[in-house]
Design a protein around this motif. Sequence first.
Motif, PDB file in Angstrom:
ATOM      1  N   ALA A   1       0.835  -1.206   0.000  1.00  0.00           N
ATOM      2  CA  ALA A   1       0.000   0.000   0.000  1.00  0.00           C
ATOM      3  C   ALA A   1       0.868   1.253   0.000  1.00  0.00           C
ATOM      4  N   ALA A   2       1.977   1.206   0.736  1.00  0.00           N
ATOM      5  CA  ALA A   2       2.907   2.335   0.744  1.00  0.00           C
ATOM      6  C   ALA A   2       3.515   2.537  -0.640  1.00  0.00           C
ATOM      7  N   ALA A   3       3.876   1.428  -1.294  1.00  0.00           N
ATOM      8  CA  ALA A   3       4.432   1.516  -2.645  1.00  0.00           C
ATOM      9  C   ALA A   3       3.417   2.123  -3.610  1.00  0.00           C
ATOM     10  N   ALA A   4       2.144   1.776  -3.429  1.00  0.00           N
ATOM     11  CA  ALA A   4       1.096   2.325  -4.291  1.00  0.00           C
ATOM     12  C   ALA A   4       0.984   3.837  -4.120  1.00  0.00           C
ATOM     13  N   GLU A   5       1.082   4.307  -2.873  1.00  0.00           N
ATOM     14  CA  GLU A   5       1.029   5.754  -2.636  1.00  0.00           C
ATOM     15  C   GLU A   5       2.239   6.448  -3.263  1.00  0.00           C
ATOM     16  N   LEU A   6       3.391   5.820  -3.184  1.00  0.00           N
ATOM     17  CA  LEU A   6       4.583   6.397  -3.809  1.00  0.00           C
ATOM     18  C   LEU A   6       4.423   6.465  -5.323  1.00  0.00           C
ATOM     19  N   ARG A   7       3.850   5.422  -5.901  1.00  0.00           N
ATOM     20  CA  ARG A   7       3.642   5.432  -7.353  1.00  0.00           C
ATOM     21  C   ARG A   7       2.663   6.523  -7.766  1.00  0.00           C
ATOM     22  N   ARG A   8       1.790   6.921  -6.853  1.00  0.00           N
ATOM     23  CA  ARG A   8       0.854   8.018  -7.134  1.00  0.00           C
ATOM     24  C   ARG A   8       1.504   9.384  -6.957  1.00  0.00           C
ATOM     25  N   GLY A   9       2.765   9.399  -6.538  1.00  0.00           N
ATOM     26  CA  GLY A   9       3.459  10.664  -6.372  1.00  0.00           C
ATOM     27  C   GLY A   9       3.329  11.269  -4.999  1.00  0.00           C
ATOM     28  N   HIS A  10       2.983  10.464  -3.992  1.00  0.00           N
ATOM     29  CA  HIS A  10       2.742  10.971  -2.647  1.00  0.00           C
ATOM     30  C   HIS A  10       3.968  10.824  -1.750  1.00  0.00           C
ATOM     31  N   LEU A  11       3.896  11.457  -0.588  1.00  0.00           N
ATOM     32  CA  LEU A  11       4.916  11.299   0.444  1.00  0.00           C
ATOM     33  C   LEU A  11       4.463  10.229   1.429  1.00  0.00           C
ATOM     34  N   VAL A  12       5.327   9.268   1.684  1.00  0.00           N
ATOM     35  CA  VAL A  12       5.038   8.199   2.640  1.00  0.00           C
ATOM     36  C   VAL A  12       6.026   8.304   3.795  1.00  0.00           C
ATOM     37  N   VAL A  13       5.514   8.152   5.019  1.00  0.00           N
ATOM     38  CA  VAL A  13       6.351   8.222   6.217  1.00  0.00           C
ATOM     39  C   VAL A  13       6.370   6.853   6.887  1.00  0.00           C
ATOM     40  N   ILE A  14       7.568   6.302   7.031  1.00  0.00           N
ATOM     41  CA  ILE A  14       7.749   5.018   7.717  1.00  0.00           C
ATOM     42  C   ILE A  14       8.777   5.196   8.829  1.00  0.00           C
ATOM     43  N   TYR A  15       8.435   4.735  10.025  1.00  0.00           N
ATOM     44  CA  TYR A  15       9.399   4.703  11.119  1.00  0.00           C
ATOM     45  C   TYR A  15      10.178   3.393  11.020  1.00  0.00           C
ATOM     46  N   PRO A  16      11.458   3.439  10.648  1.00  0.00           N
ATOM     47  CA  PRO A  16      12.210   2.189  10.498  1.00  0.00           C
ATOM     48  C   PRO A  16      12.252   1.347  11.771  1.00  0.00           C
TER      49      PRO A  16
END
Length: 240
Positions: A118-133
């Motif tokens: 789902a995060a990858a999908a948001e990135l493909r849409r051109g969005h900013l994704v925030v993940i706490y490693p």
Amino acid sequence: MSETASVEPRTGLGRVWHRFKVWLGFGVFWLASVLPHRVHFSRSASIPRSGPALLVPNHLAVTETTAIARMVIGHRRFPHFLIVGHLFKVPLLGHLGRAMKQIPVDRGSTNAAAALEAAAAELRRGHLVVIYPEGRISRAADQRPGPARSGAARLALTMPEIPVIPIGQWGAKPGWRNVVRRRRVDILVGEPVDLSRWAGRSDHQASVEATAAVMSAITALVEQVRGKPFAPDTDVTPAH
């Protein structure tokens, strides 16, 4: 807002409803950030004005997520967080999270892999994704970053064209009693992490090394924003 255009409905009523939810999301994040913290940051050229990016901050407290959101909104972008899944079961909070396209993740379940997709999908849409490693709030007595999980690095290696932006923050404390104190949170955005040497690889060693590179960049920023390095001999026994 260019980052929402790619998923904006074409119908008139749908477009109005979509834009309302986006602006509601901005408002909720802004209000939620100013109540528990006094957020300080400088705008950074590392966060693109448009297009995708993966933001990777250290994690100090539950409420500090809103401070990161405030910083992203300060760059006129909208954040899509990977958020622990049980929060989506809270009636109002869950509805707002889904409306604002936040991403639920349940650690240790099959849903964890779905969250990365789902995060990858948001990135493909051109969005900013925030993940706490780290995947959870720091348990070290001195709040140093780590240890980290490999999810953020694995996602980054499958999308080498996406910049990975490390973020260091300092000031937030765990525990709801700290909310009423409105602690100051200082946020520092770093240069994109160079993961090119592992790009396209999916083996375990690559994810381990890429994760270490990401955490090294985050830790350096945290040390800078807190004003001193972490002592090598500091007791890092998990805080209770």
